[in-house]
Structures are given as C-alpha cells and as structure tokens.
Design a protein around this motif. Structure first.
Motif, PDB file in Angstrom:
ATOM      1  N   THR A  42      39.648   2.025 175.143  1.00 49.87           N
ATOM      2  CA  THR A  42      40.793   2.578 174.403  1.00 49.87           C
ATOM      3  C   THR A  42      40.697   2.121 172.956  1.00 49.87           C
ATOM      4  N   PHE A  43      40.805   3.062 172.035  1.00 47.65           N
ATOM      5  CA  PHE A  43      40.744   2.750 170.608  1.00 47.65           C
ATOM      6  C   PHE A  43      42.114   3.027 169.996  1.00 47.65           C
ATOM      7  N   THR A  44      42.716   1.995 169.414  1.00 48.33           N
ATOM      8  CA  THR A  44      44.051   2.112 168.826  1.00 48.33           C
ATOM      9  C   THR A  44      43.978   1.724 167.352  1.00 48.33           C
ATOM     10  N   TYR A  45      44.502   2.571 166.504  1.00 45.98           N
ATOM     11  CA  TYR A  45      44.415   2.305 165.070  1.00 45.98           C
ATOM     12  C   TYR A  45      45.717   2.659 164.363  1.00 45.98           C
ATOM     13  N   ILE A 246      34.560   6.518 174.649  1.00 47.92           N
ATOM     14  CA  ILE A 246      35.974   6.196 174.438  1.00 47.92           C
ATOM     15  C   ILE A 246      36.839   7.136 175.274  1.00 47.92           C
ATOM     16  N   GLU A 247      37.717   6.560 176.091  1.00 47.60           N
ATOM     17  CA  GLU A 247      38.555   7.357 176.986  1.00 47.60           C
ATOM     18  C   GLU A 247      39.863   7.815 176.327  1.00 47.60           C
ATOM     19  N   LYS A 248      40.418   6.955 175.459  1.00 44.84           N
ATOM     20  CA  LYS A 248      41.758   7.206 174.942  1.00 44.84           C
ATOM     21  C   LYS A 248      41.834   6.716 173.499  1.00 44.84           C
ATOM     22  N   VAL A 249      42.471   7.523 172.651  1.00 46.12           N
ATOM     23  CA  VAL A 249      42.643   7.179 171.244  1.00 46.12           C
ATOM     24  C   VAL A 249      44.125   7.255 170.911  1.00 46.12           C
ATOM     25  N   THR A 250      44.643   6.199 170.323  1.00 49.26           N
ATOM     26  CA  THR A 250      46.054   6.164 169.948  1.00 49.26           C
ATOM     27  C   THR A 250      46.177   5.818 168.471  1.00 49.26           C
ATOM     28  N   TYR A 264      47.463  -6.245 164.161  1.00 49.46           N
ATOM     29  CA  TYR A 264      46.016  -6.284 164.370  1.00 49.46           C
ATOM     30  C   TYR A 264      45.593  -7.678 164.830  1.00 49.46           C
ATOM     31  N   LEU A 265      46.070  -8.691 164.111  1.00 50.85           N
ATOM     32  CA  LEU A 265      45.687 -10.067 164.444  1.00 50.85           C
ATOM     33  C   LEU A 265      46.223 -10.489 165.812  1.00 50.85           C
ATOM     34  N   ALA A 266      47.282  -9.804 166.265  1.00 52.86           N
ATOM     35  CA  ALA A 266      47.836 -10.077 167.594  1.00 52.86           C
ATOM     36  C   ALA A 266      47.084  -9.317 168.678  1.00 52.86           C
ATOM     37  N   GLY A 267      46.097  -8.522 168.289  1.00 53.98           N
ATOM     38  CA  GLY A 267      45.293  -7.797 169.260  1.00 53.98           C
ATOM     39  C   GLY A 267      45.821  -6.428 169.644  1.00 53.98           C
ATOM     40  N   GLU A 268      46.832  -5.935 168.925  1.00 52.89           N
ATOM     41  CA  GLU A 268      47.428  -4.646 169.272  1.00 52.89           C
ATOM     42  C   GLU A 268      46.690  -3.464 168.657  1.00 52.89           C
ATOM     43  N   LEU A 269      45.898  -3.705 167.634  1.00 53.63           N
ATOM     44  CA  LEU A 269      45.191  -2.639 166.936  1.00 53.63           C
ATOM     45  C   LEU A 269      43.703  -2.953 166.881  1.00 53.63           C
ATOM     46  N   ASP A 270      42.885  -1.896 166.865  1.00 51.40           N
ATOM     47  CA  ASP A 270      41.447  -2.056 166.700  1.00 51.40           C
ATOM     48  C   ASP A 270      41.006  -1.786 165.266  1.00 51.40           C
ATOM     49  N   ARG A 271      41.861  -1.131 164.501  1.00 48.80           N
ATOM     50  CA  ARG A 271      41.551  -0.875 163.099  1.00 48.80           C
ATOM     51  C   ARG A 271      42.838  -0.779 162.311  1.00 48.80           C
ATOM     52  N   THR A 272      42.825  -1.345 161.102  1.00 53.93           N
ATOM     53  CA  THR A 272      43.975  -1.213 160.205  1.00 53.93           C
ATOM     54  C   THR A 272      43.509  -1.392 158.779  1.00 53.93           C
ATOM     55  N   ASP A 273      44.370  -1.034 157.834  1.00 52.14           N
ATOM     56  CA  ASP A 273      44.064  -1.196 156.421  1.00 52.14           C
ATOM     57  C   ASP A 273      44.292  -2.641 155.998  1.00 52.14           C
ATOM     58  N   LEU A 517      38.278  -3.880 161.161  1.00 52.51           N
ATOM     59  CA  LEU A 517      37.760  -3.128 162.304  1.00 52.51           C
ATOM     60  C   LEU A 517      37.262  -4.127 163.335  1.00 52.51           C
ATOM     61  N   ARG A 518      37.833  -4.067 164.520  1.00 52.12           N
ATOM     62  CA  ARG A 518      37.498  -5.012 165.586  1.00 52.12           C
ATOM     63  C   ARG A 518      35.979  -5.084 165.756  1.00 52.12           C
ATOM     64  N   HIS A 519      35.439  -6.299 165.772  1.00 54.00           N
ATOM     65  CA  HIS A 519      33.991  -6.480 165.773  1.00 54.00           C
ATOM     66  C   HIS A 519      33.301  -5.908 167.009  1.00 54.00           C
TER      67      HIS A 519
END
Length: 543
Positions: A42-45, A246-250, A264-273, A517-519
């Motif tokens: 799952t990719f969340t951005y 990737i199965e799901k994109v949010t 992002y730092l809490a692990g809720e996002l895989d990419r952010t500005d 961007l999550r490593h």
C-alpha cells in the motif's frame, strides 16, 4: 516509427507465473531485482489540496494528473527516465510529411470488461475540445496542432471535424497542421486519455464518483472523501495487471506541510513534501528518505494586466522594480533550502534542448538590482512620500506563505511598498486568478512535455492559463515561428527577453522535487524530469 515493448519476454514470463497475488506474500521477491517484497503493498502519500477534478477532460492541476495517470492510460506512457514507451498504443507510424500519425492499439479493456476501442479516444478528444465541456485544458489540443481544433473549440465547426478518427476498432489516426518533433511526448498528457462514452453520456458529471467511474488504467477508484482522501486499487482488467505490485494507493489531503511531516515520521505516509527550510536538517537526520532532483516546474508571481488590477501595475516600471527587488538567492537558500534554483527566466533551466538566455538582471548584483528598482519606482511616481500599496494572494500552504512574507518584506525594505497578503483554498484560488480578480498572485507551471514551448506557450495571448492576460503580438509571432523553426532556441531566447522586458510575470525559482520518500519504496522515477510517476511501477520491499 514503431515501438517495441521494453519488457523482456523472460521477465514478463516470471511476472505472469507469479501473478498479482504472490506479491502480497511476505516471502515473495521482486522477479527482476530479487528484493524481498513487503507483505503490505500500500502506497500512501500527501497532497496539499483537493484536486478540482479527476475527469481526464477537465483535470488541470499536477496532483490531479498524478491520480488520473493511475486511473487512465493514454496512447503513450513515460518510463523512469521520461522516455516515451507504449501505452494503449502498441506502435505508431508517421507519414512522410510528419502530419499524420497512425496508432495501432493493443487489446486493452475498461474496468467493466468492455474493450478499449479507437472510438473511445475519438470521443474523448472531441469532448475535450467541445464548447459544451468548456475544458480548462482544451487549449492543449491547440498546442498539439490538431487539425481544425481552434474552430471546434470556438464552436465554428462541429466536433467531428477535429483531426482524429478511428478507421477501425484498433486504429487511431491523428492529423496535425504542422510537424511537431515533440508530438509523441504530448500524448502522455491526461487531456489525450480515453474516456468511456457510454458511462459519461449516461451519468454526466456523476461518472467520476466511486462505483460509477469506469477506467482503463492500472487502478480503479474505490473511495473518495472530498478534502480528505482518495483511494484507488488495482484494476484486474488492466492489460498489464500481472506486472503491477502496488495493490492500493491512497492520497491524503493535508494542507499543512509540518502536519504532513509529523504524520510521515509517525509512519502514516510513504511520501510527503519537505517543509520550507527544513531540507538540510532532514537530510542529515534521514539521509535514506530525503530526495531532491530537478523538477520541470517554475514558480512565479503573475501580475493582473487587465482593467480590474491596481492601475500602478499597468506601468512596466513598477512591474520591473518589483521583480528586481526580489532577492531570489534568499528565497532558494534561506527560505526553501531544498535544491531549488533562482529563476530569471520562465523556462526551467533543465528543460531538454533549452539554453537559458542572459537577461539584464542576471549579470547584476542584488545591490545593483535594488538600486535600479528604486529608480524605476521613483520614475513611476512612487516613493517614501507616495508609497504604493498592493495585494498578493496565494493558495493556502505554509511554503507559499513563507515566500509571500519574504517577498513582501523585500518590497517593503527596498521600495517602501505595503503588501496585503491573502490566502485562499485551492479551487477558490484558481477561480480568483482565472477571473482576474486579483492584483498579484502566486503561480507555478509544470511542464506538460519536456520542451521549452510548454512554458513559453503559456504567455501567448490566447493561452488558457495566461492569467496575467499578457498580450504582445511580437511574442505571439515568435512562438508561432518556433513551431516550424529549424532552431527554435532563437525564438525561445527572444520570447524570454520579451518577458523580462514586459514583466507580465515575476519568475522566482525553478523547482526541485524535494520530498520525503520512504526508503523501502522502490521504482521512483528520479530521472524523469517531469516527475510523472505511475504507481504500477512502484513496489515496497520488506524493511
């Protein structure tokens, strides 16, 4: 010209054997790289704003374009380096005079199982050009030089006069009025994507809702909560579904960059500005997660040149003074600090084949620019005894606010200008700017294809996104000449010099894609200058 798929037969066979379900197994490995894949694909951005539309014929913003590229597929796609690769079209041929393109379609399907037909492209292009839809991006088809497009958009010809036809279900023929070497690149733009005629005609504006939308991309729309989130999941009918991991994109709408970073730092996002100014610290602390690469966008302030503006802005001396007084080095090094570069031209410095011309401002020190700015303002009748008051608006974002505050302070310190700042929600802001209900407004333009005309065409008199309403017959002539020039750089240089002379816009900086961007997210197209990404090319490795 005929394309050959870049996926080697042996690799395709491995993907096919594994199938989509295998990728959800924690023991599965990537069939090409051998990396162990995470069980949760799952990719969340984060996105800054709700996009006004996800209808390919109506969408007009870059975040909306990212969504549409997942949901729909056009004739051509881009690879990780920005090269053109086959999409729905397996191949194409070009006539000797370079004015007729004939595309051969693969056996693709809509998400409801119906075949994707050549007539779906014809319908989509006619719809995008129709006066009834009033697409904000119909002018893109004019840039493509599609036969009769201007007359169709104006309502002087019926939509079936547009230079696109379908001789049979698997053949699309496009006729253009002048050779454009970058024409195939333009086919990766969402305005050219197909839409399902039966669904659109039956449901009207409701066709883009979850449960209603029928699409032909690698993903389908499964959930949309306006101003909150949009979810798309794998489309089993997609012709290349077995190669998708990737199965799901949010995408989550988060208006504040600092809030997004916290999530992002809490692990809720895989990419952010990356929030303005925080790049150096984040790079030091999270080196594997920080990215900064050239991105084909230019940030500028557009100046309203119509009779609804502040009359002072109709004086070119005032506009030039405002531009000179902006210390771009402070903006990019102190305010942003994320790899951006100062902009003294509209066209991004890294655009393919473009040589950035020298403008008078470039060779001056900032002290010299400020001195000249004061002289110009005095010549216009403004100074300490007659200060100028202006209004500057931007769409809600802490980064835009930081830049606006910095620029307003520069104008105040150097020129004595009092600036009232205002921020608006994205969709409202687009309407305000498009209706010329502003004095100075934040603007940004991201390339629709990797060639200088994608920037410079914006300032033509009839451009749909010429929000300054800049009109210069010499400029229009230069851009028309560039279309058929053996060396369009000559016209592009002259066009940039006219922008520097007339100052309808104030270029501020050229973008870099500075993101967290999550490593363990792999497949990101770092080398794609436009940063056009497709979720189907991404995958998440076990961490």
């Amino acid at each position: 010209m005929t394309f050959r798929s870049t996926l080697m037969a042996t690799t395709a066979a491995v993907f096919t054997v594994l199938g989509g379900a295998a990728f959800a197994d924690a023991h599965a490995t990537h069939p090409v790289t051998g990396e162990i894949l995470a069980a949760d694909q799952t990719f969340t951005y984060r996105t800054l704003d709700e996009s006004p539309s996800i209808d390919p014929g109506v969408v007009e913003d870059s975040d909306g374009g990212d969504i549409v590229r997942d949901l729909f597929e056009g004739l051509m796609n881009q690879d990780a380096d920005g090269n053109i690769v086959p999409g729905v079209a397996e191949s194409y041929e070009v006539s000797d005079d370079l004015l007729t393109y004939t595309f051969t379609l693969r056996d693709a399907k809509w998400s409801n199982g119906d075949p994707v037909l050549a007539s779906d492209f014809v319908y989509a292009w006619r719809r995008a050009a129709s006066p009834e839809l009033a697409s904000p991006y119909s002018w893109f088809l004019e840039l493509m030089a599609v036969e009769n497009v201007s007359e169709v958009i104006a309502g002087d010809m019926p939509t079936d006069a547009l230079g696109i036809s379908a001789p049979d279900d698997h053949t699309v023929v496009v006729k253009i009025t002048q050779p454009l070497p970058y024409f195939p690149q333009m086919l990766t733009h969402y305005t050219t994507f197909p839409v399902p005629e039966k669904v659109v005609e039956e449901l009207g504006a409701e066709w883009t809702k979850p449960g209603n939308m029928v699409s032909n991309g690698a993903y389908v729309l499964t959930e949309h909560v306006p101003q909150e989130k949009l979810v798309r999941e794998r489309n089993p009918m997609y012709w290349d579904n077995e190669n998708t991991i990737i199965e799901k994109v949010t995408s989550l709408v988060i208006n504040d960059e600092d809030t997004a970073l916290t999530r992002y730092l809490a692990g809720e996002l895989d990419r952010t500005d990356i929030p303005a100014g925080q790049f150096p610290a984040l790079q030091a602390e999270y080196p594997e997660d920080v990215m900064s690469v050239p991105n084909a966008c230019s940030y500028y302030y557009t100046i309203n040149l119509t009779d609804t503006t502040n009359p002072a802005l109709l004086d070119v001396n005032v506009r030039e003074a405002l531009s000179l007084a902006v210390d771009r080095d402070i903006i990019v090094h102190n305010v942003l600090a994320g790899g951006q570069k100062p902009a003294y031209t509209f066209t991004h410095w890294a655009t393919a084949g473009f040589e950035t011309p020298e403008t008078p401002m470039v060779s001056m020190t900032q002290a010299e620019r400020n001195e000249k700015a004061v002289e110009l303002m005095e010549a216009a009748g403004y100074g300490s005894d007659n200060p100028l008051s202006l209004e500057l608006i931007y769409n809600s974002s802490s980064a835009h606010e930081s830049i606006a505050v910095a620029v307003s302070q520069m104008w105040k310190q150097t020129l004595g200008v009092e600036t009232t700042l205002g921020n608006e929600e994205w969709q409202v802001f687009l309407e305000t700017r498009g209706n010329q209900d502003y004095q100075i407004a934040r603007g940004a333009w991201c390339a629709d294809y990797n060639e200088a005309s994608t920037f410079l065409d914006l300032m033509q008199s009839e451009s749909g996104y010429n929000d300054a309403k800049y009109v210069n017959a010499e400029y229009d002539a230069l851009m028309a000449e560039a279309k058929t020039s053996d060396n369009p750089q000559v016209q592009y240089t002259a066009a940039e010099q006219l922008i520097a002379q007339d100052v309808p816009i104030i270029p501020i900086y050229h973008y870099a894609a500075d993101k967290m961007l999550r490593h363990n997210v792999k497949g990101w197209p770092y080398n794609n200058f436009q940063q056009n990404w497709y979720a189907r090319d991404l995958y998440i490795v076990a961490d």
